[in-house]
Design a protein around this motif. Sequence first.
Motif, PDB file in Angstrom:
ATOM      1  N   THR A 197      37.904  30.988  40.656  1.00 53.86           N
ATOM      2  CA  THR A 197      39.164  29.938  41.214  1.00 53.86           C
ATOM      3  C   THR A 197      39.810  31.073  42.169  1.00 53.86           C
ATOM      4  OG1 THR A 197      40.699  30.189  39.292  1.00 53.86           O
ATOM      5  CG2 THR A 197      38.900  28.470  39.349  1.00 53.86           C
ATOM      6  N   PRO A 198      40.529  30.444  42.840  1.00 55.30           N
ATOM      7  CA  PRO A 198      41.623  31.300  43.784  1.00 55.30           C
ATOM      8  C   PRO A 198      42.410  32.159  42.951  1.00 55.30           C
ATOM      9  CG  PRO A 198      41.092  29.244  44.986  1.00 55.30           C
ATOM     10  CD  PRO A 198      40.548  29.176  43.731  1.00 55.30           C
ATOM     11  N   LEU A 199      42.827  31.714  41.732  1.00 55.10           N
ATOM     12  CA  LEU A 199      43.706  32.109  40.863  1.00 55.10           C
ATOM     13  C   LEU A 199      43.094  33.328  40.466  1.00 55.10           C
ATOM     14  CD1 LEU A 199      46.589  31.693  39.592  1.00 55.10           C
ATOM     15  CD2 LEU A 199      45.262  30.538  37.758  1.00 55.10           C
ATOM     16  N   LEU A 200      41.906  33.680  40.184  1.00 54.33           N
ATOM     17  CA  LEU A 200      41.259  34.674  39.520  1.00 54.33           C
ATOM     18  C   LEU A 200      40.911  35.708  40.494  1.00 54.33           C
ATOM     19  CD1 LEU A 200      40.408  36.141  36.960  1.00 54.33           C
ATOM     20  CD2 LEU A 200      38.055  35.023  37.329  1.00 54.33           C
ATOM     21  N   ARG A 201      40.595  35.631  41.685  1.00 51.66           N
ATOM     22  CA  ARG A 201      40.031  36.270  42.611  1.00 51.66           C
ATOM     23  C   ARG A 201      40.812  37.490  42.922  1.00 51.66           C
ATOM     24  NH1 ARG A 201      38.198  31.019  45.951  1.00 51.66           N
ATOM     25  NH2 ARG A 201      36.271  30.378  44.732  1.00 51.66           N
ATOM     26  N   PRO A 202      42.095  37.468  43.154  1.00 50.10           N
ATOM     27  CA  PRO A 202      42.807  38.744  43.336  1.00 50.10           C
ATOM     28  C   PRO A 202      42.678  39.720  42.199  1.00 50.10           C
ATOM     29  CG  PRO A 202      44.222  36.962  43.893  1.00 50.10           C
ATOM     30  CD  PRO A 202      42.961  36.418  43.262  1.00 50.10           C
ATOM     31  N   SER A 203      42.364  39.161  41.037  1.00 54.12           N
ATOM     32  CA  SER A 203      42.347  40.148  39.987  1.00 54.12           C
ATOM     33  C   SER A 203      40.853  40.634  39.970  1.00 54.12           C
ATOM     34  CB  SER A 203      42.419  39.447  38.392  1.00 54.12           C
ATOM     35  OG  SER A 203      43.794  39.060  38.339  1.00 54.12           O
ATOM     36  N   MET A 204      40.036  39.878  40.498  1.00 56.51           N
ATOM     37  CA  MET A 204      38.576  40.480  40.302  1.00 56.51           C
ATOM     38  C   MET A 204      38.282  41.459  41.379  1.00 56.51           C
ATOM     39  SD  MET A 204      36.679  38.766  38.090  1.00 56.51           S
ATOM     40  CE  MET A 204      35.029  39.208  38.570  1.00 56.51           C
ATOM     41  N   ALA A 205      39.283  41.730  42.195  1.00 60.00           N
ATOM     42  CA  ALA A 205      39.042  42.584  43.415  1.00 60.00           C
ATOM     43  C   ALA A 205      39.879  43.880  42.678  1.00 60.00           C
ATOM     44  CB  ALA A 205      40.009  42.186  44.625  1.00 60.00           C
ATOM     45  N   LEU A 206      40.547  44.043  41.867  1.00 59.31           N
ATOM     46  CA  LEU A 206      41.313  45.425  41.304  1.00 59.31           C
ATOM     47  C   LEU A 206      40.130  46.182  40.727  1.00 59.31           C
ATOM     48  CD1 LEU A 206      44.147  43.800  39.082  1.00 59.31           C
ATOM     49  CD2 LEU A 206      44.266  44.704  41.317  1.00 59.31           C
ATOM     50  N   PRO A 207      39.936  47.681  40.869  1.00 61.16           N
ATOM     51  CA  PRO A 207      39.100  48.457  40.477  1.00 61.16           C
ATOM     52  C   PRO A 207      38.725  48.347  39.090  1.00 61.16           C
ATOM     53  CG  PRO A 207      40.785  49.457  41.634  1.00 61.16           C
ATOM     54  CD  PRO A 207      41.364  48.185  41.538  1.00 61.16           C
ATOM     55  N   PHE A 209      37.875  45.665  37.221  1.00 58.43           N
ATOM     56  CA  PHE A 209      38.224  44.515  36.666  1.00 58.43           C
ATOM     57  C   PHE A 209      36.805  43.572  36.734  1.00 58.43           C
ATOM     58  CE2 PHE A 209      39.678  40.307  36.212  1.00 58.43           C
ATOM     59  CZ  PHE A 209      40.499  40.275  34.979  1.00 58.43           C
ATOM     60  N   ALA A 210      36.201  43.427  37.843  1.00 57.71           N
ATOM     61  CA  ALA A 210      35.171  42.695  37.986  1.00 57.71           C
ATOM     62  C   ALA A 210      34.139  43.281  36.909  1.00 57.71           C
ATOM     63  CB  ALA A 210      34.614  42.584  39.110  1.00 57.71           C
ATOM     64  N   ASP A 211      33.805  44.456  37.040  1.00 57.18           N
ATOM     65  CA  ASP A 211      32.748  44.868  35.946  1.00 57.18           C
ATOM     66  C   ASP A 211      32.872  44.712  34.387  1.00 57.18           C
ATOM     67  OD1 ASP A 211      31.113  45.554  38.274  1.00 57.18           O
ATOM     68  OD2 ASP A 211      31.678  47.735  38.385  1.00 57.18           O
ATOM     69  N   GLY A 212      34.192  44.987  34.127  1.00 57.27           N
ATOM     70  CA  GLY A 212      34.539  44.728  32.776  1.00 57.27           C
ATOM     71  C   GLY A 212      34.724  43.356  32.411  1.00 57.27           C
ATOM     72  N   THR A 213      34.857  42.588  33.355  1.00 59.86           N
ATOM     73  CA  THR A 213      35.186  41.072  32.821  1.00 59.86           C
ATOM     74  C   THR A 213      33.792  40.584  32.690  1.00 59.86           C
ATOM     75  OG1 THR A 213      37.331  40.607  33.933  1.00 59.86           O
ATOM     76  CG2 THR A 213      35.702  38.660  33.615  1.00 59.86           C
ATOM     77  N   LEU A 214      32.476  40.854  33.779  1.00 65.37           N
ATOM     78  CA  LEU A 214      31.325  40.271  33.713  1.00 65.37           C
ATOM     79  C   LEU A 214      30.611  40.862  32.638  1.00 65.37           C
ATOM     80  CD1 LEU A 214      30.455  40.110  37.412  1.00 65.37           C
ATOM     81  CD2 LEU A 214      31.306  38.331  35.985  1.00 65.37           C
ATOM     82  N   GLY A 215      31.025  42.166  32.285  1.00 66.17           N
ATOM     83  CA  GLY A 215      30.207  42.949  31.128  1.00 66.17           C
ATOM     84  C   GLY A 215      30.372  42.281  29.760  1.00 66.17           C
ATOM     85  N   ALA A 216      31.941  41.708  29.505  1.00 64.93           N
ATOM     86  CA  ALA A 216      32.349  41.213  28.467  1.00 64.93           C
ATOM     87  C   ALA A 216      31.829  39.709  28.199  1.00 64.93           C
ATOM     88  CB  ALA A 216      33.793  41.212  28.408  1.00 64.93           C
ATOM     89  N   ILE A 217      31.439  39.147  29.099  1.00 64.80           N
ATOM     90  CA  ILE A 217      31.003  37.897  29.148  1.00 64.80           C
ATOM     91  C   ILE A 217      29.583  37.811  28.533  1.00 64.80           C
ATOM     92  CG2 ILE A 217      30.746  35.399  30.127  1.00 64.80           C
ATOM     93  CD1 ILE A 217      33.079  36.349  31.853  1.00 64.80           C
ATOM     94  N   PRO A 218      29.085  37.116  27.425  1.00 69.16           N
ATOM     95  CA  PRO A 218      27.578  37.123  27.167  1.00 69.16           C
ATOM     96  C   PRO A 218      26.992  36.339  28.510  1.00 69.16           C
ATOM     97  CG  PRO A 218      28.992  36.671  25.244  1.00 69.16           C
ATOM     98  CD  PRO A 218      30.042  36.573  26.443  1.00 69.16           C
ATOM     99  N   MET A 219      27.123  35.526  29.005  1.00 69.59           N
ATOM    100  CA  MET A 219      26.460  34.893  29.937  1.00 69.59           C
ATOM    101  C   MET A 219      26.239  35.726  31.255  1.00 69.59           C
ATOM    102  SD  MET A 219      27.211  30.724  29.623  1.00 69.59           S
ATOM    103  CE  MET A 219      25.935  30.422  30.767  1.00 69.59           C
TER     104      MET A 219
END
Length: 267
Positions: A197-207, A209-219
Motif C-alpha cells: 500500500t502507499p503507507l508501506l512503500r516509503p519504508s520498502m525503499a529504505l536500504p 528493508f525490502a529484502d529483510g521484510t520479504l525474507g521474513a515472510i514465509p510466503m
Amino acid sequence: MRFDGKVALVSGAGSGIGRATALGFAARGAKVVVADIDAAKVEAVVGEVTAAGGIAAGIAADAASPAGIDAMIGGAVQVFGGLDILHNNAFGQPALPAGQSRLALTADIDEKVWLHTIELGLTGVFRATRRAIPELLKRGGGAIVNTASISGLFADYAIGAYNAAKAGVINLTRVTAIEYARRGIRVNCVCPGAIDTPLLRPSMALPGFADGTLGAIPMGRLGRPEEMANVVLFLASDLASYVTGAAIVADGGLTAQTGLPNRLSDG
C-alpha cells in the motif's frame, strides 16, 4: 457473498485496503460511501465504482476529527437512508518535525507525533464506532470491521506510537463486540502484515528493508490490498454470522513463526 440492500461506509477508501474494500462491497451489491481526507482520491474511487455499474457516494472528510466523523456517518444516512456496515480503515502518517525520522525509540518520540497517531489510529476509530452504533441499531444491527495490524499484537522496533494505536484498536474491537453482541452488532478486526500500500512503500525503499521484510515472510511476498479486502468482506458478511470480537491475522505466515533461525542444514 452478497450485500444487496446494505449500506457500507469505508473510511480511508482513497487507496490501498480501503479502496479495495469499497470496490469489493460495491461489486457485491452494497451501496458504498467512499470516505477519505483526499477529495481527488474520493472522486476517483467513486468513478471506479460507478464505471463498474455499482452505486457509491463520496465524502471528503478527516477521520481524525469529530466533524469529519459526523460528515461521514451523517452523509451515509442522508444519502442512502441508513448504515449497515462500517469499515474503520483510515490511517495516515503525521507530519514530522524537521530532522526527525519516523523511526524513534520511545524516549525520542515527538509528543505531537504520538498524539496525532493515537488521534487518528485509535481515537478516530472510537469516534466513528460511537457515532455509527445508533445508526446500526436502527437497522436491527450490522457489522463493524476495523483495520488493526499485526503491530497491535506484537512489538516492532522504534514505531511505538503505531504499535500502541493498533493494540488499542484490537481491544476496543473486543470490548465493543461483547457489549453489543446481543443487540445484533458484530465487531471484528483484520490484522494485516506487510501489505503493498502507499503507507508501506516509503519504508520498502529504505536500504535493506525490502529484502529483510520479504525474507521474513514465509510466503515470500507482500500481501495485496485485495487480499485484505476479502477478509474484511467476509467479516462483514452473513457468512461470518457467528464471528464477533475476533482479530483475524492475514500476514503471509509472518507471525506463525518464532523468529529463530532455520535449523535445517545440509550438513
